[in-house]
Design an enzyme around this catalytic site. Sequence first.
Site, PDB file in Angstrom:
ATOM      1  N   SER A 453      -2.098  -1.276  -0.990  1.00  0.00           N
ATOM      2  CA  SER A 453      -1.581  -1.053  -2.167  1.00  0.00           C
ATOM      3  C   SER A 453      -2.513  -1.276  -2.963  1.00  0.00           C
ATOM      4  O   SER A 453      -2.723  -2.746  -3.388  1.00  0.00           O
ATOM      5  CB  SER A 453       0.136  -1.102  -2.568  1.00  0.00           C
ATOM      6  OG  SER A 453       0.725  -0.386  -1.930  1.00  0.00           O
ATOM      7  N   CYS A 623       8.079   0.161  -5.614  1.00  0.00           N
ATOM      8  CA  CYS A 623       6.808  -0.583  -3.884  1.00  0.00           C
ATOM      9  C   CYS A 623       7.740  -2.021  -3.533  1.00  0.00           C
ATOM     10  O   CYS A 623       8.353  -2.526  -4.178  1.00  0.00           O
ATOM     11  CB  CYS A 623       5.701  -0.833  -4.836  1.00  0.00           C
ATOM     12  SG  CYS A 623       4.894  -1.179  -3.274  1.00  0.00           S
ATOM     13  N   ASP A 668       6.482   3.691  -2.733  1.00  0.00           N
ATOM     14  CA  ASP A 668       5.139   3.098  -2.036  1.00  0.00           C
ATOM     15  C   ASP A 668       5.845   1.862  -0.977  1.00  0.00           C
ATOM     16  O   ASP A 668       6.121   0.767  -1.653  1.00  0.00           O
ATOM     17  CB  ASP A 668       4.568   2.327  -2.877  1.00  0.00           C
ATOM     18  CG  ASP A 668       3.542   2.205  -2.313  1.00  0.00           C
ATOM     19  OD1 ASP A 668       3.202   2.916  -0.871  1.00  0.00           O
ATOM     20  OD2 ASP A 668       2.472   1.132  -2.718  1.00  0.00           O
ATOM     21  N   TRP A 670       7.225  -0.229   2.609  1.00  0.00           N
ATOM     22  CA  TRP A 670       6.117  -0.484   4.260  1.00  0.00           C
ATOM     23  C   TRP A 670       7.538  -1.746   5.228  1.00  0.00           C
ATOM     24  O   TRP A 670       8.100  -2.414   4.378  1.00  0.00           O
ATOM     25  CB  TRP A 670       5.183  -1.040   3.590  1.00  0.00           C
ATOM     26  CG  TRP A 670       4.904  -2.429   3.191  1.00  0.00           C
ATOM     27  CD1 TRP A 670       4.518  -3.239   4.083  1.00  0.00           C
ATOM     28  CD2 TRP A 670       4.420  -1.836   2.022  1.00  0.00           C
ATOM     29  NE1 TRP A 670       4.826  -4.111   2.827  1.00  0.00           N
ATOM     30  CE2 TRP A 670       3.693  -3.466   1.594  1.00  0.00           C
ATOM     31  CE3 TRP A 670       3.865  -1.469   0.800  1.00  0.00           C
ATOM     32  CZ2 TRP A 670       3.711  -3.799   0.469  1.00  0.00           C
ATOM     33  CZ3 TRP A 670       3.460  -1.985  -0.532  1.00  0.00           C
ATOM     34  CH2 TRP A 670       3.494  -3.516  -0.490  1.00  0.00           C
TER      35      TRP A 670
END
Length: 671
Positions: A453, A623, A668, A670
């Site tokens: 990012s 995020c 966002d 992961w």
Amino acid sequence: MFNLNMVGYTDIIMIGGITAIAVYLWVSSKTKQTTTMVDLKKLKVLPSNVEDNSGAKGASSEKGLIEKMKSSGKTIVIFFGSQTGTGEEFAQRLAKNCRLYGLKALVVDPEEIDLEDLQRLNEIENSIAIFIMATYGEGDPTDNAQELYDYLQRGEWDLKGLKYGVFGLGNKTYEHYNEIGKYFDKRLEELNGSRLIPLGLGDDDVNIEEDFVTWMDKFWPIVCEYYGISASEQDISMRQYKLLNIDDVPEEKIFKGEVHRLNSYNRQKPPFDTKNPFMAPISVKYNLFKGTDRKCLHIELDITGSRLRYEAGDHVAVYPANDAELVDKIGKLLNVDLDQTFSLINIEEDATKKHPFPCPTTFRTALTYYLDITSLPTTQLLKELAQYANDENEKKSLQLMASASEEGKAHYNSFIRDEHTDLVNLLEKMTSLKPPIDHVMELLPRLQARYYSISSSPKVHPNTIHITCTVVEYETKDGRQCKGVTTNWLLNKPVLDDLKSKVPIFVRKSQFRLPFKFQTSVIMIGPGTGLAPFRGFLQERDYYRKEGRLVGKSLLYYGCRKRTEDYLYQEELEEYEKNGTLTKLNVAFSRDQAEKVYVTHLLRKDSNLLWNIIKEGGHIYVCGDAKNMARDVHDLLIDLCEKEGGMGKTQAVQYVKDLGQKSRYVLDVWS
Ligand SMILES: Cc1cc2nc3c(=O)[nH]c(=O)nc-3n(C[C@H](O)[C@H](O)[C@H](O)COP(=O)(O)OP(=O)(O)OC[C@H]3O[C@@H](n4cnc5c(N)ncnc54)[C@H](O)[C@@H]3O)c2cc1C
Ligand SMILES: NC(=O)c1ccc[n+]([C@@H]2O[C@H](COP(=O)([O-])OP(=O)(O)OC[C@H]3O[C@@H](n4cnc5c(N)ncnc54)[C@H](OP(=O)(O)O)[C@@H]3O)[C@@H](O)[C@H]2O)c1
Ligand SMILES: Cc1cc2nc3c(=O)[nH]c(=O)nc-3n(C[C@H](O)[C@H](O)[C@H](O)COP(=O)(O)O)c2cc1C
Ligand SMILES: *[C@@H]1O[C@H](CO)[C@@H](O)[C@H](O)[C@H]1NC(C)=O
Ligand SMILES: *[C@@H]1O[C@H](CO)[C@@H](O)[C@H](O)[C@H]1NC(C)=O
Ligand SMILES: *[C@@H]1O[C@H](CO)[C@@H](O)[C@H](O)[C@H]1NC(C)=O
């Protein structure tokens, strides 16, 4: 407690019956946000059709699918929808297995064909279409399968006579588990196709490899009966590529790590994208942590003159290289001269994929830049390697792990997964195992680009892209040190301007975007490296404030372990709070006191404030870690709607889902 009848808000639309939790992962790609969205170019992570150095187009692109199948006598077509390569690898493997039964299969990237050809498959006698499809985002297809998906959705086609089978790739920890696989299976039937093979679903969170092998076990008896052939697989190994050692190629004709086009790294030509990365020098690099062995890198990549554009919230992809020591070890273990030049050539002449990776090249380059040598070996690899073990016990162990039996699966889980046995470790443990290097290279997956990012704004840094990444290093149960490929490669890279020190990158557009209107308030939630894109957001908001614009409230919820060790960008964040760009900085230090404090605790305390911001049209951004944090935050938001908004559970769930659909709640994340 509130119940549904007490809800008095008129701005809440109740839609009953939806109880599922909506977790919008990665990017919320179904929702088109604003007109500022840049063309979402199809970006494929995996260059699947690497050509020879001539750069000439393969035969594949000239002939249509049907013509191609007819002329090569192929009856099975295998489509793959894949983002990070697993689906494509499965497709290749299935095609290879077909040859063991004397059947010919064509592996096809749906992006590269005329989709109308799907209706013409019945022109080929006894044809079968297999779809190996991964799910992403909110139950979205992969980039390369988007058009095929749209095509099926439109549903104007009659696929009568189409015999098909679907294997989906997914991960059960996501809400929209395998939605694309399930959709394809159902939709093809609705369009009059006939299901030959029952739907198979792979769960990446447990063992997708095992799920695929189990599905193939069901696949073969059906397909054999369909073609009237014997179901006993010949126990011979079939090679897809043949090795050609080359000694007289001029230096400039040898690939040296370029992902696609020969010499593209020293002769750089825009536009830069996944197949043509920009070689960015690192202009700044330092460790953001102090007083701990863990490291988090702040890196600035210089993109001057590249014509690369980015927005705050986008991702930058980095093509890494494997550790030179590991590569040397493989060379020694397999007894090869790593500097030998070679080419791996597809034995099928009209194959779409002439080489598994750019060729000609050297063994060292292939093992360094093209192959994933650190992921755990697949059962397919073990199966094919078994023939090279001279010791009977080692051979049996490999064959057992590759089998679909319960005992085999258990053995694979303990020997490979629990003991974290990678390729080098396997070759060290099994001393009689001496496979030829070309066969190993044929079986290893491609080394993938990694995403980060972007932690800067182009308004403030038009010529640099900043990344904030934690260096991955961990210990296995038996005390070996394992290092993440990309983060350690970046860690060891010098800050110099020569070609060797540059980083191959490209920018990937995301939908993680600040609100279109400056006045809209934002709630940013990002513990750990999840802070990255918010640094970009703050730079951007600060820039607009300096321009004299009216900018809405900006709330940040950040978390780390200890104030003195891993507090990322502490001074900057405190400055932003002082000068008002950050309305409120909230930091949760999880390990500075006896009891853990997380961002979720701080959010809970601010329930009333947050609800008011949400009610007034504010945007929520999350995020970082997908598994625990993002999930907890999601649950918390639903709670918040119940408590502060006076909604019932169902209504709160729907409300949060709607926020996602309107791009007012974007993730966002992961793992
Ligand atoms: C959209 C997106 C955005 C991202 N943004 C960022 C970002 O801003 N900053 C950032 O730092 N990262 C970010 N990442 C993660 C990043 O892409 C890489 O995955 C990460 O840096 C690791 O890469 P690597 O090559 O160093 O490690 P790899 O060589 O890929 O190794 C990682 C693998 O090691 C294994 N592993 C790791 N820890 C352990 C453990 N303790 N025990 C056992 N096995 C373990 C796991 O299998 C893991 O998948 C992002 C990922 C995505 C998808
Ligand atoms: N899949 C996972 O389970 C998982 C979890 C964390 C990180 N990661 C990955 O590991 C890499 C490095 O992580 P990082 O450096 O960004 O983060 P990190 O430093 O490991 O974590 C940042 C902070 O988040 C806290 N935290 C842990 N669980 C949380 C939760 N459920 N909700 C809110 N906060 C929570 C941590 O607390 P404590 O550590 O003190 O508990 C720490 O204070 C990243 O790639 C990240 O995606 C994965
Ligand atoms: C960012 C991201 C989002 C994902 N979203 C989903 C999802 O919504 N549903 C699901 O079942 N699997 C999801 N997955 C899991 C992938 O589908 C799975 O890992 C699959 O094996 C990937 O295949 P590929 O390597 O061919 O792209 C997601 C994975 C990632 C990395
Ligand atoms: C499926 O076949 C039936 C009968 O032939 C036909 O009426 C129908 O239109 C077909 N469906 C589609 C989606 O084409
Ligand atoms: C599946 O998803 C979870 C949560 O996002 C993650 O922790 C896990 O590593 C994923 N599995 C694989 C193999 O990617
Ligand atoms: C606020 O602080 C940040 C961080 O130090 C700085 O970059 C920025 O220029 C400051 N903005 C204003 C408006 O003073």
